[in-house]
Design an enzyme around this catalytic site. Structure first.
Site, short mmCIF file in Angstrom:
data_model
loop_
_atom_site.label_atom_id
_atom_site.label_comp_id
_atom_site.label_asym_id
_atom_site.label_seq_id
_atom_site.Cartn_x
_atom_site.Cartn_y
_atom_site.Cartn_z
N ASP A 1 -5.65 -5.66 10.60
CA ASP A 1 -6.97 -5.01 10.63
C ASP A 1 -8.11 -5.99 10.37
O ASP A 1 -9.23 -5.80 10.86
CB ASP A 1 -7.04 -3.81 9.65
CG ASP A 1 -6.55 -4.13 8.26
OD1 ASP A 1 -6.11 -5.27 8.01
OD2 ASP A 1 -6.61 -3.23 7.39
N LYS B 1 0.79 -1.24 0.00
CA LYS B 1 0.00 0.00 0.00
C LYS B 1 0.82 1.29 0.00
O LYS B 1 0.45 2.26 0.66
CB LYS B 1 -0.94 0.01 1.22
CG LYS B 1 -1.94 -1.13 1.23
CD LYS B 1 -2.80 -1.12 2.45
CE LYS B 1 -2.06 -1.67 3.65
NZ LYS B 1 -2.93 -2.10 4.74
C1 BGC Z 1 -2.07 -5.94 3.78
C2 BGC Z 1 -2.98 -6.65 4.77
C3 BGC Z 1 -4.12 -5.75 5.20
C4 BGC Z 1 -4.84 -5.18 3.98
C5 BGC Z 1 -5.98 -4.25 4.34
C6 BGC Z 1 -2.89 -5.32 2.65
O1 BGC Z 1 -2.06 -4.54 1.84
O2 BGC Z 1 -1.14 -6.82 3.24
O3 BGC Z 1 -2.22 -7.07 5.90
O4 BGC Z 1 -5.00 -6.49 5.98
O5 BGC Z 1 -3.91 -4.49 3.17
O6 BGC Z 1 -5.55 -3.16 5.07
#
Ligand code: BGC
Length: 454
Positions: A191, A155
């Site tokens: 989360d 992200k």
């Molecule tokens: C992460 C997860 C997370 C999800 C939602 C992803 O990029 O790898 O760990 O739960 O985003 O936030």
């Protein structure tokens, strides 16, 4: 009426029943491979055990701090669990400046500890002992409830010196460096785990937690016998454990190549984490707006939209300015708009391109593009959810959901349900429930349940 050529343009986003079934089978296989010790290293849906083995009963009590890092904002929360399935949450949002997202990890953790100290001071709690649950929403290998080794950033985060490290320890050290509060990190959680816990606090049948926000992922309750990676001493006393699927990485072994489009490939090629998180790049808020942007560029080039305007090249250069110009929230706003007024759609078009009054036909075309991108995302998410629901041993399964895309898109829930109806086994009774502040309440519940277990 929509132009046949527009339909043809969007055809690659429309998944056939065969494709849905095929993605479903491949997904289920990856989950099974992720859970098994022998295939885990190659599997791309890692299915990490979380060490959360007790769901809340509803009578948890006490004050807890929670941190939430992993979406667009960073938050500090004070959660008071009051028993009787009740809780109150007081929270504060802090910005994470872009340079901290890609700078040295120590700086990020110092920033977090700094915000935490400010929050504690503001609430006059400097002298109180406070247990803290840290919602850290990135893929982590958990060695226990308090230890989470970051596998990779996702992200748009890319801080040096954190991958391979225990983020619980890094946070603890940052708090110690300041030395101005008595805070103990008692749990690290994802989360999705927070979402599941917070929904289970309200409804005891919740067994799956899903986030469709900036990122996309899910967790679910699995029988301990199926979780090879869970430490043996944890298998002895409890029947089940929450497994963090980390399904965002699905497709990295080529499983989705037969449905990925040229636009998906372009999103991936220009991203910070190339060849990684391919399922996430087709489903999460961080990428959906960018997908629409790329389709719009193609539509402009083929004169399928804004046909009457001689300013098409100018519109194209607006879209080429950066990957974020077409924000994901526009997709929700456009699909929420009324026909034939298209007030929000026209406003978006005006702000983006300076075009005074887009025609009804242009608005319809734009809406159809958004719809196809969002519907595919919802279908893929529902494929994953079905796979997890079908794995749980309960007959009645509630799916707890959160994240800005799910929350604000007017049809996401309905699109998901269409696919769930096709894929969830007939003997299951299922429903979807919106989570209330999973990252805060869920974190406090994990911390509370952890203290209870001790
Ligand atoms: C992460 C997860 C997370 C999800 C939602 C992803 O990029 O790898 O760990 O739960 O985003 O936030």
């Amino acid at each position: 009426m929509l132009d046949a050529e527009v339909r043809e343009l969007m055809q690659p986003f429309v998944l056939s029943d065969y494709q849905v079934q095929e993605v479903y089978s491949r997904f289920c296989l990856e989950v099974a491979r992720g859970l098994k010790r022998s295939t885990h290293p190659q599997a791309n849906v890692k299915c990490f055990p979380t060490y959360v083995q007790d769901l809340p009963t509803g009578d948890e009590m006490g004050k807890y701090l929670a941190l939430d890092l992993g979406g667009t904002n960073f938050r500090v929360l004070l959660v008071s669990l009051k028993g009787h399935h009740d809780a109150t949450v007081d929270s504060q949002i802090y910005a994470v400046p872009k340079d901290l997202m890609v700078g040295p990890g120590v700086d990020l953790f110092d920033h977090i500890a700094g915000c935490l100290a400010k929050f504690v001071e503001k609430h006059d709690m400097k002298t109180a002992y406070l247990p803290l649950g840290f919602t850290f929403s990135f893929p982590c290998v958990q060695l226990g409830l308090k230890e989470g080794i970051l596998v990779r950033w996702t992200k748009g985060f890319d801080c040096a010196g954190v991958e391979g490290e225990d983020v619980g320890r890094m946070l603890h050290e940052a708090i110690q460096r300041r030395g101005d509060a008595d805070i103990a990190v008692v749990a690290i959680l994802n989360d999705t785990t927070g979402t599941l816990m917070s929904c289970a606090h309200r409804n005891a049948d919740c067994r799956v937690g899903v986030i469709v926000g900036t990122g996309c992922n899910a967790c679910y309750v699995e029988d301990v016998e199926n979780v090879d990676l869970l430490r043996a001493d944890f298998k002895k006393t409890k029947r089940s454990v929450i497994v963090n699927a980390e399904w965002g990485a699905f497709g990295e072994g080529g499983q989705l190549d037969f449905v990925r489009t040229e636009y998906d490939r372009e999103v991936d090629e220009k991203s910070l984490n190339r060849s990684e998180q391919l399922f996430e790049k087709m489903t999460a808020g961080m990428y959906l707006g960018n997908l629409v942007r790329l389709v719009l560029l193609r539509a402009l080039e083929r004169k399928l939209i804004f046909k009457q305007s001689s300013r098409r090249p100018e519109f194209a250069s607006v879209l080429q300015r950066n990957e974020e110009v077409f924000e994901t929230r526009y997709i929700s706003e456009i699909e929420d708009d009324s026909f034939p007024e298209f007030a929000s759609t026209r406003k978006i078009v005006k702000n983006l391109f300076g075009l005074e009054k887009a025609s009804v036909e242009d608005c319809q075309t734009l809406r159809y593009i958004c719809e196809c991108v969002a519907k595919r995302a919802a279908t893929l998410v529902a494929i994953g959810v079905s796979g997890l629901v079908n794995r749980t041993s309960n007959r009645r399964v509630i799916v707890g959901m959160d994240g800005s895309v799910y929350r604000y898109h007017p049809e996401f829930d309905a699109y998901m349900r269409q696919t769930l109806q096709k894929l969830v086994k007939e003997d299951k009774e299922w429903d979807i429930m919106l989570s209330e502040d999973g990252s805060g309440r869920g974190a406090a519940l994990v911390a509370a349940v952890a203290s209870k277990t001790k």
